[in-house]
Each structure stands twice: as structure tokens, then as C-alpha cells.
Design a protein around this motif. Structure first.
Motif, PDB file in Angstrom:
ATOM      1  N   GLY A 134       0.803  -1.219   0.000  1.00 38.60           N
ATOM      2  CA  GLY A 134       0.000   0.000   0.000  1.00 38.60           C
ATOM      3  C   GLY A 134       0.835   1.267   0.000  1.00 38.60           C
ATOM      4  O   GLY A 134       1.995   1.277   0.439  1.00 38.60           O
ATOM      5  N   ILE A 135       0.243   2.364  -0.482  1.00 41.49           N
ATOM      6  CA  ILE A 135       0.965   3.637  -0.604  1.00 41.49           C
ATOM      7  C   ILE A 135       0.406   4.695   0.345  1.00 41.49           C
ATOM      8  O   ILE A 135       0.615   5.891   0.139  1.00 41.49           O
ATOM      9  CB  ILE A 135       0.911   4.166  -2.050  1.00 41.49           C
ATOM     10  N   GLY A 136      -0.289   4.271   1.387  1.00 45.45           N
ATOM     11  CA  GLY A 136      -1.013   5.235   2.223  1.00 45.45           C
ATOM     12  C   GLY A 136      -0.222   5.878   3.339  1.00 45.45           C
ATOM     13  O   GLY A 136      -0.757   6.726   4.057  1.00 45.45           O
ATOM     14  N   ALA A 137       1.057   5.513   3.514  1.00 39.61           N
ATOM     15  CA  ALA A 137       1.821   6.064   4.636  1.00 39.61           C
ATOM     16  C   ALA A 137       1.993   7.579   4.487  1.00 39.61           C
ATOM     17  O   ALA A 137       2.148   8.101   3.387  1.00 39.61           O
ATOM     18  CB  ALA A 137       3.190   5.387   4.726  1.00 39.61           C
ATOM     19  N   LEU A 138       1.999   8.284   5.634  1.00 41.09           N
ATOM     20  CA  LEU A 138       2.141   9.740   5.612  1.00 41.09           C
ATOM     21  C   LEU A 138       3.495  10.153   5.048  1.00 41.09           C
ATOM     22  O   LEU A 138       3.620  11.224   4.444  1.00 41.09           O
ATOM     23  CB  LEU A 138       1.968  10.291   7.031  1.00 41.09           C
ATOM     24  N   ASP A 139       4.521   9.335   5.269  1.00 41.70           N
ATOM     25  CA  ASP A 139       5.866   9.665   4.782  1.00 41.70           C
ATOM     26  C   ASP A 139       6.163   8.986   3.447  1.00 41.70           C
ATOM     27  O   ASP A 139       7.327   8.743   3.108  1.00 41.70           O
ATOM     28  CB  ASP A 139       6.920   9.275   5.820  1.00 41.70           C
ATOM     29  N   PHE A 140       5.121   8.692   2.672  1.00 42.74           N
ATOM     30  CA  PHE A 140       5.289   7.993   1.396  1.00 42.74           C
ATOM     31  C   PHE A 140       6.203   8.774   0.454  1.00 42.74           C
ATOM     32  O   PHE A 140       6.032   9.978   0.253  1.00 42.74           O
ATOM     33  CB  PHE A 140       3.917   7.801   0.733  1.00 42.74           C
ATOM     34  N   GLN A 141       7.175   8.051  -0.145  1.00 37.80           N
ATOM     35  CA  GLN A 141       8.101   8.636  -1.100  1.00 37.80           C
ATOM     36  C   GLN A 141       8.091   7.797  -2.379  1.00 37.80           C
ATOM     37  O   GLN A 141       8.479   6.620  -2.350  1.00 37.80           O
ATOM     38  CB  GLN A 141       9.523   8.694  -0.526  1.00 37.80           C
ATOM     39  N   PRO A 142       7.631   8.348  -3.513  1.00 42.09           N
ATOM     40  CA  PRO A 142       7.546   7.572  -4.752  1.00 42.09           C
ATOM     41  C   PRO A 142       8.856   6.913  -5.160  1.00 42.09           C
ATOM     42  O   PRO A 142       8.881   5.758  -5.570  1.00 42.09           O
ATOM     43  CB  PRO A 142       7.101   8.612  -5.786  1.00 42.09           C
ATOM     44  N   ASN A 143       9.982   7.643  -5.054  1.00 43.84           N
ATOM     45  CA  ASN A 143      11.271   7.075  -5.461  1.00 43.84           C
ATOM     46  C   ASN A 143      11.613   5.836  -4.654  1.00 43.84           C
ATOM     47  O   ASN A 143      11.990   4.790  -5.201  1.00 43.84           O
ATOM     48  CB  ASN A 143      12.382   8.117  -5.298  1.00 43.84           C
ATOM     49  N   THR A 144      11.486   5.940  -3.348  1.00 44.93           N
ATOM     50  CA  THR A 144      11.798   4.817  -2.467  1.00 44.93           C
ATOM     51  C   THR A 144      10.847   3.655  -2.729  1.00 44.93           C
ATOM     52  O   THR A 144      11.271   2.489  -2.789  1.00 44.93           O
ATOM     53  CB  THR A 144      11.685   5.244  -0.993  1.00 44.93           C
ATOM     54  N   TYR A 145       9.566   3.977  -2.907  1.00 48.09           N
ATOM     55  CA  TYR A 145       8.554   2.936  -3.139  1.00 48.09           C
ATOM     56  C   TYR A 145       8.842   2.160  -4.422  1.00 48.09           C
ATOM     57  O   TYR A 145       8.817   0.931  -4.446  1.00 48.09           O
ATOM     58  CB  TYR A 145       7.174   3.576  -3.211  1.00 48.09           C
ATOM     59  N   LEU A 146       9.120   2.860  -5.513  1.00 43.67           N
ATOM     60  CA  LEU A 146       9.343   2.192  -6.793  1.00 43.67           C
ATOM     61  C   LEU A 146      10.593   1.332  -6.775  1.00 43.67           C
ATOM     62  O   LEU A 146      10.645   0.271  -7.413  1.00 43.67           O
ATOM     63  CB  LEU A 146       9.410   3.231  -7.915  1.00 43.67           C
ATOM     64  N   LYS A 147      11.607   1.748  -6.052  1.00 45.36           N
ATOM     65  CA  LYS A 147      12.780   0.899  -5.897  1.00 45.36           C
ATOM     66  C   LYS A 147      12.453  -0.329  -5.066  1.00 45.36           C
ATOM     67  O   LYS A 147      12.904  -1.444  -5.360  1.00 45.36           O
ATOM     68  CB  LYS A 147      13.912   1.696  -5.228  1.00 45.36           C
TER      69      LYS A 147
END
Length: 426
Positions: A134-147
Motif C-alpha cells: 500500500g501507498i497510504g503512509a504519511l511519509d510515502f516517497q515515490p522514489n523509495t517505493y518504486l525501488k
């Protein structure tokens, strides 16, 4: 061998093969017998023309390479969004499953997976749907997530929300676009919105107005977050043939190219009569490759028949056709459970032999029924090339007839399942 072939010769050979494919597509088993026979002669003659200035090994290499390309084509679809938005339900719907079916993605309002989880499509396992964290975290970072989710593995992304789209959805979409991948926005659970609206405003309720309002609201929030012209599909995974689901499937199919487009279509459940027709049409284009490979690679003479072919290729292909049309036992069992009908009722409308009944002997009997060895009397050719031509024509026409029958069975099964749905109380 194929790797050492002259590129110009290879290109010419491919064009010749495409000409044969076009001739074959013009054939229709419902034609007048004389017209059909004349068409068969034309296909046969075009096949013989492949060998006017080319060796058998060249043609065989191309045929084998074309078939292997189809078998090895992979498609990886990423499904992402906030926890509880319906990612798993969408994955199950695209695979023709419900949460209670074997192999279904687990559903729930809590995040059960912290790493990408793959779910191959039952009808065509080369197509895989990936449930991303999931992408719902308040500190969500697209770059970190995609890696974290290994971005490069996926061919395109579906970004799902069950309420309004937020900054996290838009930020992820922008990053995906920057990295050169396609993405699609999916607004899920619209059936719940419609029920709530009808309950609260029974006198003024209009489904079309509610759906348009939802669409405009999604577009407004995405544009506010920096997405200039978002493409949004309104769906219900519980009622997957309704709302924007058909348009979404068509868009995904149109945006894919070549063999990936073919793989995606064959992986789909039989959501509509149109999908069944499209599967039949693309398989007509595929079976000429199968027939070429069968007639030119690992051929074995068949007693009592003036042809030599690879029965193994034909047998595996025919069993595969059952899966593409959802007529294998597992698919039928899932559909029967979903429709609330005994599986025997679905099987009762199937006329073609069952997948478990297709054996080497059955394939040979089906080839014998085609009777195309008589073509030899009409075509001025001799020797092994003639045998290959007859083998090619015979196997193609047998598979064409088989695919047509299996497609008709699939539509009868679909209609039978729908009839049960209509009997259920609302």
C-alpha cells in the motif's frame, strides 16, 4: 540455422508467411463446400510457394521462432493503491476468480503483504498480476517505493482508490510517467457509492448522474495534484462486467503491442461474448504458426493419413485452447461456484471433447476427418514438399474447426452461468 540467416531473406520469408495467414483468415468453415475447397487450394498453393527459392530449414526456423516467441512472451501488470482500496479484488476479477476460489488473492482492509506478491492468470500463466504494498503512509516517497517494488519488472501500473484520489496517487503516477511506463487510474467500489446514493436520495437517484459526478470529482482532485488529463475507470470488482470495466479492458488491450496484446486477451475470463469472439479471431492467426511448426519440425508420419506432423504440438495447443476459453475443469469449477450451479450443468452444454479426452488418438481421428490429402490430385507438386503442404493444410483446418467449436462451447457456458444469475433474488 535461424541466427545465421540473411536478414533480407528472413524479411521476405516473413512477408510470404503473412500472405498465407491472410489467405487463411479468409477461410470460414461455414462457407459453401466448393468455395471452402477452392480457398483451401489457394492456401495450399501459397504454402508451396514458400519453397520456390528457400530451403526447408529456413522456413522451419522461422516457424519455430515465431511459435517460441509466443510461448515466451511475458506480461507483468502492477496493481497499487492504498490498503483497503480493493487491489486484491481487482486482481481476482481480472483473473476470473472470487475471494473464495482456490488461488485467489486474499482480500481485507488490512495490509497482508509487505512485498510484491504475484498472481499468475489461470488461463494463461505468462500473464501475471502483482499486488504491490500500500501507498497510504504519511511519509510515502515515490522514489523509495518504486525501488522497493522493483519498478523495472512491470509493463504498466494500475493505481486504484476506493474514495478520492490523493497526493500520493498523483505523485506516484508522475514518477511512473517520468520513468517511461504507462499507468491507469481505477476508482473502485462504485457499486457501494451507487447503493448509498439510491438509499439516501431514492426519488432523484440517477445512476448516470452519480457516475459522472464521481468521474468529475476524481478528475478534479488529480488535476489539482498536477495530473493534467487523467484517464479514470470507474469499476466494481463484484460486478466486473458493468460500468467502465469493458472500456478499461479494451484500453489496456489497445495500448499493448504484438504478442503482449495477444497474451493479455487470452488471459482474460470470458467477461462477454465480444471477448470470446476476439479470442477466436486471434487464435485463427496463431494456429497458422502452430500448423507450420507441426508440418516442418519434428514431423512423424501418421499411419492411414497422407500427412506427417508433430502430434505433440497439436495436442498441447488444443489443451491450451481449452484454458484460454475457460473450459478446463478448474475454470469450470470456479465458474459453477460463482454462478451457484452444479458443474455438471455447465459441462452439459459443452459439445467438443473435454480437455481430459484429448489424446494422440483423438487428434489423429480429427485429422482424418478433414480429408485434405485429396488436395494432392489438384496441385502439381511431388515429393516431401507436397507432403508438408498437405500436412500444413490439414492441421490448420483441423485446428480452425476445433477453435470454432470450443469458442461456441465457451459462449454456451457463459450464457448458462448468466441464466442462473437472473434467477437469483435481488
Amino acid at each position: 540455422m535461424f541466427g545465421a540467416m540473411d536478414m533480407e531473406s528472413t524479411s521476405v520469408l516473413r512477408k510470404d508467411m503473412e500472405l498465407i495467414s491472410a489467405c487463411m483468415e479468409a477461410l470460414d468453415l461455414g462457407m459453401d463446400p466448393k468455395e471452402f475447397f477452392n480457398g483451401s487450394i489457394k492456401v495450399f498453393e501459397e504454402f508451396m510457394g514458400l519453397f520456390k527459392d528457400k530451403e526447408q530449414a529456413e522456413v522451419a526456423s522461422i516457424a519455430q521462432a515465431e511459435l517460441e516467441s509466443f510461448k515466451s512472451t511475458m506480461l507483468n501488470i502492477a496493481i497499487t493503491g492504498e490498503t483497503g482500496a480493493g487491489k486484491s479484488s481487482l486482481i481476482n476479477a481480472l483473473r476470473g476468480l472470487t475471494a473464495e476460489d482456490d488461488g485467489a488473492a486474499p482480500t481485507g482492509v488490512t495490509e497482508t503483504m509487505m512485498e510484491p506478491t504475484v498472481y499468475p492468470c489461470p488461463n494463461h500463466p505468462n500473464v501475471s498480476l502483482w499486488d504491490l504494498p500500500g501507498i497510504g503512509a504519511l511519509d510515502f516517497q515515490p522514489n523509495t517505493y518504486l525501488k522497493q517494488v522493483n519498478f523495472k519488472c512491470y509493463d504498466f501500473f494500475m493505481i486504484i482508490a476506493s474514495e478520492r484520489f490523493k497526493c500520493n496517487h498523483a505523485a506516484l503516477a508522475q514518477k511512473i510517467k517520468k520513468m517511461g511506463k504507462r499507468f491507469y487510474f481505477v476508482r473502485s467500489k462504485v457499486d457501494e457509492d451507487l447503493r448509498n446514493e439510491e438509499r439516501d436520495h431514492p426519488r432523484t437517484f440517477s445512476q448516470e448522474s452519480v457516475l459522472e459526478r464521481l468521474r468529475m470529482d476524481c478528475r478534479k482532485h488529480l488535476q489539482k495534484a498536477g495530473i493534467s488529463n487523467p484517464e479514470i475507470f470507474l469499476l466494481s470488482s463484484c460486478e466486473f462486467t458493468k460500468y467502465d470495466a469493458p472500456a478499461m479492458v479494451k484500453t489496456l488491450q489497445d495500448d499493448l503491442q504484438g504478442l503482449q496484446r495477444l497474451a493479455f486477451l487470452l488471459s482474460l475470463p470470458n467477461l462477454s461474448a465480444e471477448i470470446i469472439k476476439e479470442k477466436k479471431a486471434v487464435l485463427k492467426k496463431l494456429i497458422w504458426r502452430i500448423s507450420l511448426a507441426s508440418a516442418l519440425v519434428n514431423v512423424i508420419p501418421i499411419p492411414g493419413l497422407s500427412v506427417a506432423c508433430d502430434i505433440g504440438i497439436l495436442l498441447a495447443s488444443m489443451i491450451g485452447f481449452y484454458k484460454y476459453f475457460g473450459l478446463d475443469d478448474r475454470s469450470l469449477a470456479n465458474l459453477a461456484r460463482q454462478a451457484g450451479k452444479p458443474i455438471a450443468e455447465l459441462k452439459a452444454v459443452i459439445i467438443s471433447p473435454g480437455a481430459e479426452e484429448i489424446t494422440r488418438d483423438v487428434v489423429i481421428k480429427l485429422l482424418l476427418k478433414m480429408g485434405l490429402p485429396k488436395l494432392a490430385a489438384f496441385v502439381p507438386a511431388v515429393g516431401p514438399i507436397l507432403t508438408m503442404g498437405i500436412s500444413f493444410s490439414t492441421t490448420y483446418l483441423m485446428l480452425l474447426k476445433f477453435v470454432s467449436e470450443v469458442a461456441e462451447d465457451a459462449e454456451r457456458v457463459r450464457q448458462t452461468a448468466l441464466k442462473e444469475d437472473r434467477k437469483k433474488p435481488k
